[in-house]
Design a protein around this motif. Sequence first.
Motif, short mmCIF file in Angstrom:
data_model
loop_
_atom_site.label_atom_id
_atom_site.label_comp_id
_atom_site.label_asym_id
_atom_site.label_seq_id
_atom_site.Cartn_x
_atom_site.Cartn_y
_atom_site.Cartn_z
N SER A 79 0.59 -0.95 0.40
CA SER A 79 0.42 0.01 -0.11
C SER A 79 0.78 1.09 0.28
N THR A 80 0.45 2.21 -0.55
CA THR A 80 0.62 3.00 -0.16
C THR A 80 0.45 4.41 -1.40
N TRP A 81 0.92 5.89 0.31
CA TRP A 81 0.44 7.00 -0.68
C TRP A 81 0.90 8.37 -0.03
N VAL A 82 0.63 9.01 -0.77
CA VAL A 82 1.61 10.53 -0.29
C VAL A 82 1.02 10.99 0.57
N GLU A 83 1.91 11.53 2.42
CA GLU A 83 1.60 12.26 3.72
C GLU A 83 1.77 13.39 2.93
N ALA A 84 2.41 13.73 1.81
CA ALA A 84 2.79 15.97 2.11
C ALA A 84 3.20 15.72 0.94
N ALA A 85 3.31 16.97 0.29
CA ALA A 85 3.96 17.87 -1.15
C ALA A 85 3.70 18.53 -0.40
N PHE A 86 5.25 19.47 -0.81
CA PHE A 86 5.62 20.46 -1.20
C PHE A 86 6.24 20.99 -2.81
N ARG A 87 6.71 22.29 -2.58
CA ARG A 87 7.42 23.06 -3.85
C ARG A 87 8.53 22.07 -4.79
N PHE A 88 8.87 21.90 -4.03
CA PHE A 88 10.61 20.62 -4.48
C PHE A 88 10.27 19.21 -4.06
N LEU A 126 4.14 21.42 -7.37
CA LEU A 126 2.78 22.21 -7.40
C LEU A 126 2.29 22.48 -8.57
N GLN A 127 3.29 22.55 -9.38
CA GLN A 127 2.10 22.87 -10.72
C GLN A 127 2.11 21.89 -11.81
N ILE A 128 2.54 21.38 -11.43
CA ILE A 128 1.89 19.92 -12.46
C ILE A 128 0.50 19.36 -12.33
N GLN A 129 -0.35 19.85 -13.13
CA GLN A 129 -1.05 19.14 -13.18
C GLN A 129 -2.36 20.25 -12.79
N GLY A 130 -1.89 21.22 -12.31
CA GLY A 130 -2.61 22.22 -11.57
C GLY A 130 -2.53 21.71 -10.28
N GLY A 131 -1.17 21.03 -9.87
CA GLY A 131 -1.63 21.05 -7.81
C GLY A 131 -2.42 19.40 -7.65
N LEU A 132 -2.37 19.17 -9.18
CA LEU A 132 -3.47 17.57 -8.89
C LEU A 132 -3.34 17.05 -7.43
N ILE A 133 -1.23 17.11 -7.59
CA ILE A 133 -1.36 15.14 -6.64
C ILE A 133 -1.59 16.60 -4.91
N LYS A 134 -1.53 16.86 -4.85
CA LYS A 134 -2.17 17.89 -3.34
C LYS A 134 -3.58 17.62 -2.70
N ASP A 135 -4.43 16.75 -3.71
CA ASP A 135 -6.04 16.40 -3.85
C ASP A 135 -5.82 14.90 -3.70
N TYR A 136 -4.56 13.87 -3.65
CA TYR A 136 -4.25 12.88 -3.05
C TYR A 136 -3.55 12.73 -1.84
N ILE A 137 -3.48 14.00 -0.90
CA ILE A 137 -2.33 13.85 0.08
C ILE A 137 -3.67 12.96 1.39
N GLU A 138 -2.76 11.92 1.75
CA GLU A 138 -3.07 11.66 2.98
C GLU A 138 -3.31 11.71 4.11
N THR A 139 -3.77 12.03 5.29
CA THR A 139 -2.86 12.49 5.85
C THR A 139 -3.36 11.52 7.90
N ASP A 140 -4.56 10.55 7.39
CA ASP A 140 -4.99 9.87 8.23
C ASP A 140 -4.21 8.53 8.02
N ARG A 141 -3.56 8.03 7.34
CA ARG A 141 -3.21 6.10 7.68
C ARG A 141 -1.54 6.84 8.11
#
Length: 258
Positions: A79-88, A126-141
């Motif tokens: 299982s994998t998930w994005v915990e946080a996303a920043f500029r770089f 955060l400029q890729i796909q209008g910052g789409l990665i932010k929609d997939y940040i998971e902080t509860d796992r």
Amino acid sequence: MQSKVGEYPFTVEPFHCDFSNHLFLSSLSNDLLNASDYHSESRGYGISYLNARHRTWVLSRLAVEMNDMPVAYDKIAISTWVEAAFRFFTSRNYAITSQDHQTVYGYGRSIWAMIDTDTRQPVDILQIQGGLIKDYIETDRDCPIAKPGRVAISKDATLAKTVTMNYHDIDVNGHVNSVKYIEHVLDLFGLDWYRSHRVKRFDIAYVAESHAGDELCFFMEKAAAKEENDEEEYLVRIVRKGAEDGEVVRCSIKFVKI
């Protein structure tokens, strides 16, 4: 929108196992990277989208901590998930379990950056796909292992081996594959060592790129024991021979007796 957490099935293939019938850590690490790719690809910010725009993901740090290692023909799930996303950079976590979730083998943490494949310079994630990665940040796992830490290795570390990078070391990005460093580091220890020890935790930080033809020097030292337990920790620094500022990788390996 797809779920924030992706889960992917893998079979432990016997030819990816060591002499004890357990999965090589390098093979597991490769599965983790594949899971990362499956997750990002299906959510719109993966390699195929990026490569068409002269962008790619590069692994900056990886930490894997295992309670046990699966054996040949085991059916596992990552299982994998994005915990946080920043500029770089972005942080991504992993859980390695049996497919029925009855066994938890271990966890992983990673840090990724994005670069321009032409200039090799960082790109604003955060400029890729209008910052789409932010929609997939998971902080509860939960990912109940320590984050990758700084590897503090002294200048007195001993040269353990020197290896020239060749065809099988190079990946699709044209530099030495992240997992190949792990293989070369674990090869610093002989079979007799692995008959009585297993890797409990492996931390690796990728400092700079290296390429085909580079001669890499592996310096190693044993870390001072921090507390009374059955762990032994070794620190490794990989340096490009002949380069004034040639450090490419630092890592630490914690072993436990079996």
